[in-house]
Design an enzyme around this catalytic site. Structure first.
Site, short mmCIF file in Angstrom:
data_model
loop_
_atom_site.label_atom_id
_atom_site.label_comp_id
_atom_site.label_asym_id
_atom_site.label_seq_id
_atom_site.Cartn_x
_atom_site.Cartn_y
_atom_site.Cartn_z
N LEU A 19 -6.80 -9.01 10.88
CA LEU A 19 -5.72 -9.27 11.72
C LEU A 19 -6.15 -8.78 13.12
O LEU A 19 -5.72 -9.11 14.16
CB LEU A 19 -4.61 -8.67 11.32
N TYR A 167 0.83 1.62 -1.00
CA TYR A 167 0.82 0.81 -0.01
C TYR A 167 2.28 0.58 0.22
O TYR A 167 2.74 0.76 1.64
CB TYR A 167 0.08 -0.54 -0.57
N LYS A 171 4.24 1.50 3.90
CA LYS A 171 5.02 0.46 4.86
C LYS A 171 6.40 0.84 4.92
O LYS A 171 6.89 0.78 6.12
CB LYS A 171 4.20 -0.66 4.39
#
Length: 242
Positions: A19, A167, A171
């Protein structure tokens, strides 16, 4: 010697692949001045060279976001080349072992938080002086739908990803950090984005979106005007729940 910047300037972390690299490429096609940051010098310089082979320009910035010294050196490098920074894209991040919560040792959380949370704070704080020099400074935090409590608690979506700690928790923390920075710095536009399930190394290329689709929200939020949103969470279709 400081070079006067005329084009929109953007720094993208973790931009040697996936990305980050695609976002850097798209910014370059928009005529922006791109600082492509990566921890791995070989991969970072290769990314810059390959962009140049397609007629696009980016400047490589060595940066390990888990290191105070590396981030300070990166700031000095960018500050010597531009009087201000218009956009910071905090894209650098790591995954975590997909172990069930009851089997996850604290060390697994520490590792992922060091990059996804502490590293992002380190970079953001370091580059604020350059951002404040711009007329319309923007920060894009690359988060994930996995960090949305509303999304991960939706029974209809429960089967898409088994419950894990590292994870998603990192986030979710990044989302709160985004909200708090936006509250504290009302003169900046600061938002989090969910790229969606994209085919990158992080997903073992199993995602159904292309990297271009995965960067749609990044590019859109990086290019908002001074009257644009701040303190929000968005995907490529618009605002999404925290």
């Amino acid at each position: 010697m400081t070079i006067t910047a005329t084009a929109t300037t953007v720094l993208v972390t973790g931009a040697n692949k996936g990305l980050g690299r695609e976002a850097a490429r798209r910014f370059a096609t928009m005529g922006w001045r791109v600082f492509l940051a990566a921890r791995d010098v070989t991969l970072g310089t290769t990314a810059v060279r390959e962009l140049a082979e397609t007629g696009l320009r980016a400047e490589f910035v060595p940066m390990d976001i888990t290191s105070d010294e590396s981030v300070r050196a990166a700031y000095d490098f960018v500050a010597a080349r531009t009087p201000h920074l218009d956009v910071l894209v905090n894209n650098a991040g790591v995954g975590a072992p997909p172990t069930p919560p009851a089997e996850t040792p604290p060390a697994d959380l520490a590792g992922v938080f060091e990059t996804n949370v502490f590293g992002t704070v380190r970079v953001t704080n370091a580059f604020l002086p350059l951002l404040r020099g711009g007329e319309n400074p923007r920060i894009v935090m690359v988060s994930s739908g996995m960090g949305s409590i509303a999304t991960t608690s939706d029974p209809a979506l429960a089967a898409l990803a088994p419950p894990t700690l590292g994870y998603p928790a990192s986030k979710a923390a990044l989302n709160m950090i985004t909200s708090q920075y936006a509250r504290a710095l009302p003169d900046l536009r600061i938002n989090a984005v969910d790229p969606g399930y994209t085919a990158t190394d992080l997903t073992d290329h199993s995602g159904f979106q292309t990297v271009t689709e995965g960067t749609d929200a990044i590019v859109e939020l990086a290019d908002i005007p001074s009257t644009g949103p701040t303190g929000g969470f968005f995907d490529r279709n618009g605002r999404i729940p925290w």
